[in-house]
Write a protein that holds these residues in place. Structure first.
Motif, PDB file in Angstrom:
ATOM      1  N   LYS A  53       0.680  -1.116   0.086  1.00  0.00           N
ATOM      2  CA  LYS A  53      -0.123   0.053  -0.059  1.00  0.00           C
ATOM      3  C   LYS A  53       0.870   1.297  -0.068  1.00  0.00           C
ATOM      4  CE  LYS A  53      -3.291   0.791   2.608  1.00  0.00           C
ATOM      5  NZ  LYS A  53      -4.860   1.199   2.031  1.00  0.00           N
ATOM      6  N   ARG A  55       1.647   2.070   2.680  1.00  0.00           N
ATOM      7  CA  ARG A  55       1.046   2.883   4.141  1.00  0.00           C
ATOM      8  C   ARG A  55       1.995   3.117   5.113  1.00  0.00           C
ATOM      9  NH1 ARG A  55      -4.278   1.947   5.900  1.00  0.00           N
ATOM     10  NH2 ARG A  55      -4.811   1.697   8.024  1.00  0.00           N
ATOM     11  N   SER A 140      -8.075  -0.814   3.644  1.00  0.00           N
ATOM     12  CA  SER A 140      -8.735  -0.721   2.245  1.00  0.00           C
ATOM     13  C   SER A 140      -7.495  -1.134   1.334  1.00  0.00           C
ATOM     14  CB  SER A 140      -9.220   0.745   2.237  1.00  0.00           C
ATOM     15  OG  SER A 140      -8.113   1.827   2.574  1.00  0.00           O
ATOM     16  N   ASN A 142      -6.261   0.002  -1.451  1.00  0.00           N
ATOM     17  CA  ASN A 142      -6.005   1.103  -2.435  1.00  0.00           C
ATOM     18  C   ASN A 142      -4.185   1.312  -1.937  1.00  0.00           C
ATOM     19  OD1 ASN A 142      -7.334   2.151   0.185  1.00  0.00           O
ATOM     20  ND2 ASN A 142      -6.069   3.675  -0.175  1.00  0.00           N
ATOM     21  N   SER A 148     -10.548   4.647  -1.601  1.00  0.00           N
ATOM     22  CA  SER A 148     -10.621   3.491  -1.307  1.00  0.00           C
ATOM     23  C   SER A 148     -11.251   2.661  -2.680  1.00  0.00           C
ATOM     24  CB  SER A 148     -11.554   3.116   0.022  1.00  0.00           C
ATOM     25  OG  SER A 148     -10.728   3.739   0.940  1.00  0.00           O
ATOM     26  N   GLU A 177     -15.760   3.315   3.999  1.00  0.00           N
ATOM     27  CA  GLU A 177     -15.198   2.301   5.004  1.00  0.00           C
ATOM     28  C   GLU A 177     -16.315   2.035   6.225  1.00  0.00           C
ATOM     29  OE1 GLU A 177     -14.006   4.985   3.932  1.00  0.00           O
ATOM     30  OE2 GLU A 177     -11.831   4.767   2.992  1.00  0.00           O
ATOM     31  N   HIS A 233      -5.903  11.847   2.370  1.00  0.00           N
ATOM     32  CA  HIS A 233      -6.743  10.772   1.839  1.00  0.00           C
ATOM     33  C   HIS A 233      -7.415  10.802   0.932  1.00  0.00           C
ATOM     34  CE1 HIS A 233      -8.197   7.073   4.412  1.00  0.00           C
ATOM     35  NE2 HIS A 233      -7.009   6.877   3.775  1.00  0.00           N
TER      36      HIS A 233
END
Ligand code: AMP
Ligand code: MG
Length: 343
Positions: A53, A55, A140, A142, A148, A177, A233
């Motif tokens: 991700k 992330r 999620s 993405n 997402s 979400e 986001h």
């Protein structure tokens, strides 16, 4: 790595279960958005989620279970208020933050002493968790910062070549979400709005608090109770502005801004309701004004469509903040950097 997309069948579920047990990632349908799943008890597998991700490591993951009984070994305590919320809204789009047990790796909780847990409504999601025989950590699916995914195609756009398998169960029913609720104490707080609305929580507990950052950006020095709130986001490449007010004024303001942008050489597009007349201007539908669940189901696909079409300016109609409308406005607000014009 080649990424396969398969419909949900006995065979594909079994393949997915084997992959999860082997420490691999699977694109996972749920009723909220598509998730990127890994064995929640395997720290190495969980690390792959962050890698795929892009992330930030301090943004924790939600752990998904197939039945409420499975959460006992994952948490240290279930306060009474949490129990009542579970009875009322599980399976469903609600994540409860609870004190975590030691078996949950620190990578899952991003070093916090708590863990987010959810029992999804989606049959496919629960079948996958049962096939894996493990709780599944899944954010999620993405790439970090993108909207997402609400279809398997969205997951493929972001994860092609990064994961071995995506299970395709069609478009997500809810489309935003899960609600994230801090249930570590006896007065739960909604940290992120979703399909389980403040009204619904209030009906069960008699009271509810919604974190103040749901409709405002975090400022320097603010502490995020829900780490995801810190991050930019859902943002499309297009500059995004929300217009709020009486419908006729909103429509007029959007049309005027659109025409000025077009004249200035921009590529504007409108995210608007079907009942409203924007003439021949480019419009991506948020569904019916009378059904905020339409806007929830369509918003993320609409944000992705803006980028696909190369639009440079997105002019959005605000959604009434009752019910799931709060979740829609939270996501739209973040996509717009909370650039909201009252007209
Ligand atoms: P995602 O699955 O991508 O929607 O992200 C999950 C979000 O849930 C995170 O960004 C956090 O904001 C929230 N979350 C997950 N676990 C916790 C936790 N232990 N405490 C507070 N918020 C959490
Ligand atoms: Mg996410």
């Amino acid at each position: 790595m080649k990424t396969e997309v398969l419909p949900v069948t006995r065979d594909s579920l079994e393949r997915a279960g084997v992959l999860i047990r082997a420490g691999e990632l699977v694109g996972m349908p749920t009723e909220t958005v598509y998730g990127l799943g890994a064995n929640a008890l395997d720290a190495q597998a969980v690390l792959k989620i962050f890698e795929a991700k892009g992330r930030p490591a301090d943004n924790p993951l939600i752990v998904h279970v197939a039945s409420a009984e499975e959460i006992a070994p994952l948490v240290r305590e279930i306060p009474d208020a949490a129990r009542r919320l579970m009875d009322a809204f599980w399976p469903g789009p609600m994540t409860l933050i609870l004190p975590k047990a030691d078996c949950i790796p620190d990578t899952v909780s991003a070093g916090l002493d708590t863990v987010g847990i959810r029992l999804p409504q989606s049959e496919a999601a629960r079948a996958l968790i049962r096939a894996a025989g493990r709780p599944i950590a899944a954010p999620s699916a993405n790439r970090s910062g993108k909207p997402s995914p609400t279809t398997a195609r969205h997951v493929l756009e972001d994860m092609d070549g990064r994961i071995p398998l995506i299970l395709d169960d069609g478009p997500c029913a809810v489309g935003v979400e899960s609600s994230v609720i801090d249930a570590t104490g006896e007065s739960p707080v909604i940290l992120r709005p979703g399909g389980v609305t403040p009204e619904m929580v209030e009906n069960v507990l008699g009271h509810v608090r919604v974190d103040e950052h749901v409709m405002s950006p975090l400022r320097e020095g603010d502490v995020a109770r829900s780490p995801g709130m810190k991050y930019k986001h859902y943002a499309p490449k297009a500059k995004t502005i929300i217009f709020e007010g009486e419908a006729p004024r909103v429509i007029a303001a959007i049309c005027a801004r659109y025409d000025a942008a077009l004249a200035a050489g921009e590529r504007p597009a409108i995210l608007g309701f079907d009942e409203h007349d924007f003439g021949a201007r480019t419009r991506i539908s948020l569904g019916s004004e009378r059904r905020p669940e339409d806007a929830a189901a369509r918003l993320f696909a609409a944000l992705r469509e803006l980028d696909e079409r190369g639009e440079t300016l997105a002019l959005c109609e605000a959604v009434d903040m009752a019910g799931i409308g709060l979740a829609v406005m939270n996501r739209m607000g973040r996509a717009a950097g909370f650039d909201i014009e009252n007209v």
